[in-house]
Write a protein that holds these residues in place. Structure first.
Motif: not given
Length: 257
Positions: A185-191, A209-212, A221-227
């Protein structure tokens, strides 16, 4: 025809590996077709206190955040930023139980029209099978998290009713809030962060930033934790920008003397 024992063993191992791969693909395909509906919520500060204490005693007007119309379309060319010595802070057991309870309640109470699409789920062949949805507004979650983190730094966070007394105002636009699951699960944020001190020049910059996390169960839960991983990194970098804006300008200080 006699086949050497070593060759039989190799064939057996190859067959087992092929069977395991096929089973994994089948299971993954089955679990990704239903999509995921995730609650975005914080219950307290989630980043370390900055040693210099630059924000202690400051009053921050948190104007809030807004979201771009499409939170998954943006393709960034820049690499995500990684704060030095970053360590992800997990939810406590009690917070995790509260989060799951609130998420299940919202899953029953809300409908798709009120959700925001924040990502894709893929099968073992990489094809998009369904989507990831935020049950609540990511902008509210972002404001919630930065408020907790600012207060942990010693700042007083106020709303529009006390904006005139603030040392600095903070706002932003979430341009990207995307998750993609393909074994991980990879998460990306751009603000786009906007920081306006009462005295001095405004600061604006995009924080990417990025989370995984490993997709062991492909659970909410896995999706939430990555984000959350990506959001905590954003918060550290945003706090730095805000603290730099409230620091006195050394050039002006020396000229005043």
């Amino acid at each position: 025809m006699n086949i050497p024992e070593s060759k039989l063993i190799r064939r057996f191992r190859w067959s087992c590996s092929l069977l395991a791969t096929g089973l994994a693909v089948a299971l993954c395909t089955g679990c990704v077709t239903n999509g995921r509906r995730v609650l975005l919520r914080e219950y307290g500060p989630s980043i370390p206190v900055v040693a210099d204490g630059a924000l202690k005693g400051s009053t921050v007007y948190l104007k809030g955040f807004t979201c771009a119309p499409d939170l998954i379309a943006l393709e960034l060319q820049t690499k995500p930023e990684e704060p030095a010595s970053f360590k992800y802070l997990e939810l406590t057991r009690e917070q995790d139980k509260t989060w799951e309870k609130e998420m299940k309640a919202l899953q029953k109470e809300t409908k798709e029209e009120s959700w925001k699409k924040i990502g894709n789920m893929r099968n073992g062949f990489g094809m998009v099978m369904s989507h990831v949805w935020a049950l609540n507004d990511p902008a509210t979650w972002m404001a919630e998290g930065i408020k907790f983190d600012l207060e942990a730094q010693g700042a007083k966070v106020v709303d529009a009713t006390q904006a005139g007394d603030a040392d600095i105002s903070v706002s932003g636009t979430i341009q990207l809030c995307r998750e993609d699951m393909y074994f991980t699960v990879n998460a990306s944020l751009a603000v786009d962060l906007d920081v306006q001190p009462r005295k001095g020049q405004a600061r604006r910059r995009q924080i990417h930033t990025r989370g995984a996390t490993a997709a062991m169960l492909a659970s909410e839960g896995e999706y939430f934790h990555a984000l959350r991983d990506a959001r905590q990194k954003f918060s550290i970098l945003a706090i730095y920008e805000i603290s730099q804006a409230v620091k006195p300008d050394p050039v002006k200080q020396s000229s005043a003397k």
